[in-house]
Design a protein around this motif. Sequence first.
Motif, PDB file in Angstrom:
ATOM      1  N   GLN A 174       9.970   2.476  43.559  1.00 52.15           N
ATOM      2  CA  GLN A 174      10.406   3.772  44.070  1.00 52.15           C
ATOM      3  C   GLN A 174       9.431   4.301  45.115  1.00 52.15           C
ATOM      4  O   GLN A 174       9.825   4.794  46.171  1.00 52.15           O
ATOM      5  N   ALA A 175       8.148   4.207  44.778  1.00 49.84           N
ATOM      6  CA  ALA A 175       7.107   4.731  45.669  1.00 49.84           C
ATOM      7  C   ALA A 175       7.124   4.014  47.017  1.00 49.84           C
ATOM      8  O   ALA A 175       6.955   4.632  48.070  1.00 49.84           O
ATOM      9  N   VAL A 198      14.044  12.026  43.121  1.00 53.50           N
ATOM     10  CA  VAL A 198      12.922  11.145  42.802  1.00 53.50           C
ATOM     11  C   VAL A 198      11.992  11.043  44.010  1.00 53.50           C
ATOM     12  O   VAL A 198      12.409  11.230  45.142  1.00 53.50           O
ATOM     13  N   GLN A 199      10.712  10.782  43.711  1.00 54.07           N
ATOM     14  CA  GLN A 199       9.686  10.675  44.768  1.00 54.07           C
ATOM     15  C   GLN A 199       9.700  11.897  45.688  1.00 54.07           C
ATOM     16  O   GLN A 199       9.585  11.807  46.910  1.00 54.07           O
ATOM     17  N   THR A 244      14.730   1.909  39.394  1.00 53.89           N
ATOM     18  CA  THR A 244      14.154   2.493  38.177  1.00 53.89           C
ATOM     19  C   THR A 244      12.654   2.247  38.071  1.00 53.89           C
ATOM     20  O   THR A 244      11.949   2.967  37.389  1.00 53.89           O
ATOM     21  N   GLU A 245      12.158   1.230  38.738  1.00 60.55           N
ATOM     22  CA  GLU A 245      10.737   0.902  38.643  1.00 60.55           C
ATOM     23  C   GLU A 245       9.920   1.857  39.519  1.00 60.55           C
ATOM     24  O   GLU A 245      10.189   2.020  40.711  1.00 60.55           O
ATOM     25  N   GLU A 246       8.923   2.507  38.913  1.00 57.75           N
ATOM     26  CA  GLU A 246       8.131   3.540  39.586  1.00 57.75           C
ATOM     27  C   GLU A 246       7.466   3.025  40.857  1.00 57.75           C
ATOM     28  O   GLU A 246       7.499   3.666  41.906  1.00 57.75           O
ATOM     29  N   GLU A 247       6.832   1.848  40.767  1.00 58.51           N
ATOM     30  CA  GLU A 247       6.102   1.311  41.919  1.00 58.51           C
ATOM     31  C   GLU A 247       7.040   1.010  43.083  1.00 58.51           C
ATOM     32  O   GLU A 247       6.732   1.272  44.240  1.00 58.51           O
TER      33      GLU A 247
END
Length: 904
Positions: A619-620, A637-638, A614-617
């Motif tokens: 995920q990236a 996602v991504q 769930t954390e954007e960073e």
Amino acid sequence: MACQSVSAVMDEQALLGLNPNADARYRQRAMAYFEQLKESQDAWEVCAEALAKGIYNDDHVKFFCFQVLEHQIKFRHAGLSAAQQQLIRETLMKWLQCQLMNTHPEKPFIRNKAAQVLALTFVMEYVTLWPKFFFDILSLVGLNPHGVDIYLRTLMAIDAEVVDRDILHSPEETRRNTLIKDTMREQCIPHLVESWFQILQTYQQSHPELTCQCLEVVGAFVSWIDLNLIANDRFVNLLLSQMSVEELREEACDCLFEIVNKGMDPMDKTKLVESLCQVLQSAGFFNVEQEEDVDFLAKFSRLVNGMGQSLVLSWTKLAKTGNVKDTAETLQAVEAKVPLLLQLLVHEDDDISANIVGFCYEYLHVLKQLPQLSEQQKANVEAIMLAVMKKLTYDDEYNFENEGEDEAMFVEYRKQLKMLLDRLAQVSPELLLEAVRRVFTSSMQTWQTAPFMEVEVAIRLLYMLGEALPASHGAHFSGDTAKTSALQDMMRTLVSCGVSSYQHSSVSLEFFETVVRYDKFFIGSRTSPTCKHMNAFIEDILTRIQDLLELAPPENGFPALLTSDDQLFMFETAGVLIVNGESPVERKQALMRSLLLPLMDAFRLLLAKLLQETEEERQAALADCLSHAVGFASCPVQRGVLRSSVRSFLHRMIICLEEEVLPFIPAASEHMLKDCEAKDLQEFIPLISQITAKFKRQVSPFLQQVFMPLVLAIFEVLARPAEENDQAAALEKQMLRRSYFTFIQTVTGSGMNEVMANQGAENIERVVFTIIQGAVDFPDPIAQKTCFIILSKLVELWGGKDGMVGFPDFIYKHIVPACFLAPLKPTFDLSDAQTVLTLSECALTLKMIHLKRGPEFIQFLQQEYLPSLQVSPEISQELCQVIQQPDVKVLKNYIKAFFQRAKL
């Protein structure tokens, strides 16, 4: 001066609007008055009377009157009564008579316009109504300098109307022009030639400017008149004597150039060129090193180039006839010019050198056809090689930090020299290889103390051998043993001598480009000692880099060992080492399996983690690892990172599978265009451009289908609002615009006119307006240059008589203004190299419009558009004359000066 006749009363208030500084109200009134006079049956006669009687002193009013007369002659001549036609003839002759008595001549733009009107009258009336046109003019002007000036300008205007091959003529106009020339040959050409001789002889001391004008006339007319009238002792000796007069010699050079370019019997041409050369040599013109005037030498180099190419053409024709004696004589004449060719080719001024490249190239082509080279011919080849190598070298003044126009011109000149090097390789690959090896080895031995330019050119020559010497698929280290051995020796020296540490960017760049070009030196050749040496270490290397091949996102704040891009290079390195190694096939399979299985396992694990994260960073980071896979474009996602990998995969598959990959492109494109970001589109466009360039008509139906969805997706992204100070977003949009314009350029330049033409009028208009906007409104010279290339191509495709309906109106309403508004912008920096290249494309667009629309375009500029910019009639006339000239380089130089002046 007040009008002396009631019938000659003109609208004085309207005439005030002719002044460039007049306000808009007066200018509009002047335009309306102009239209009124043009369309009236007889109101124009007031202008004729004003010119005949010299009623007005204002230059703008005189110019206006000539424009009104010009319109009547050009568009309404057939509808004029015999009395009105006679009135025009009398008006012109009375005006001309006034010039003979004036103390000071009219301004040049008035004289040019008068000459144009005289030329138009000549075209309309010479064959039928005014057969004594030239007799009347010559009888009137005699040798009066003011009259001679108008006579010569009229001849050049006639050349533009009747002869100029750069202007497209209708079949009817072509027949008319042929009839005019035939009639002139029969009736007056000998008298005209005699008048030229008298002018050249009379004015070479007192009026050099008239003599230069006359030389230009001779050069223009010589292409279609009997050459014997000019190529005789009397005339040629006069021209040669003027080669020694400083004010005349450049024009004399140009005139002689046109004479030697005249089509004629090959042996007669050889004799003509040889007689000219003999006189020029005895007069000392071949002593190039003693001449300090580089402008003259540039013209002289062009003349020598013309003479040399004429001789080569004669040799080619004679060789086909089997005439051994004449062929040998002509080849001997060609060979005799080589010492002069070499002096000019190696001259320190690049313009002088560039002007002789054509002859040099043709001479090498002759040598290539000979069964065997003599010792002298081999020496000539070697001398040309040394000259090319010397001229390839940067000079001290080259500015690597801020490349301007001079630097851009040198890059173009280097391309010409590369053509010579390629031709040298075809003539004698052994000599070229040995010469490069000698220069390279010498430079590498002393690179620590040598100037950067010597080191750079030595490596550059090694790099250029890769294209000059034939090699299938880059296999430079197999086949011919002598070549392979020499290249291996040079590459071994390059990578081992330490030159890669030279502290100059040009040397470093050339080093790495050369290493990449000859990558098979390291891995590709089974006989390469370097390759054999590496084979023993392949498995050891794979073991040592194993940690660098793991897909491991950063954990607990610790960064990854390599960036994503660097890791991709490591994967490629591992694959190349395995495939090119000497292990048995089974061992290679095992090594590849051990490389790929851990990756596939890691892909599955990482994808599962990505969907739960769930954390954007975080995920990236996971997506970055997954970007080395290609099957995850549907992941919600991504998406951007994963799509990038799919695009990379498709790029490579197009290279490997070629048309077999085409069925998969439409579906992939559909997914790629959903919910796009600027970067997605920016990376997707090169894929479509690659497909377009590679498969062309095979993909036309697909391109027609995807064109507007792609364009609309780009429009939508560009229209999204962004923070005013968001530099990253602004840069992304700039790069997307560039990609978009490049895509349109690819489509328009691929020969698939139907892709854009079938999008519907509304969509076409919308797209073309974005090109206009890109050319004018965005201060990005790279994008602007692309936009002008597109506009020029669209004019070529749709701007002619059989082009797209309504497009000529679009040209005049939008494309022509773009060619002037863009360079006038404060952000259009004429000292920047990229901007100068953009201006060149702008000039080529104007040239293309003239090619497609002809005199109609010139009239639009002179009578409507340029006056709206408050350009004076004099400058307007000058610009239009340059646009009509065949030499594009002259137009490019003039356009630059035109806008520099406008910005003062």
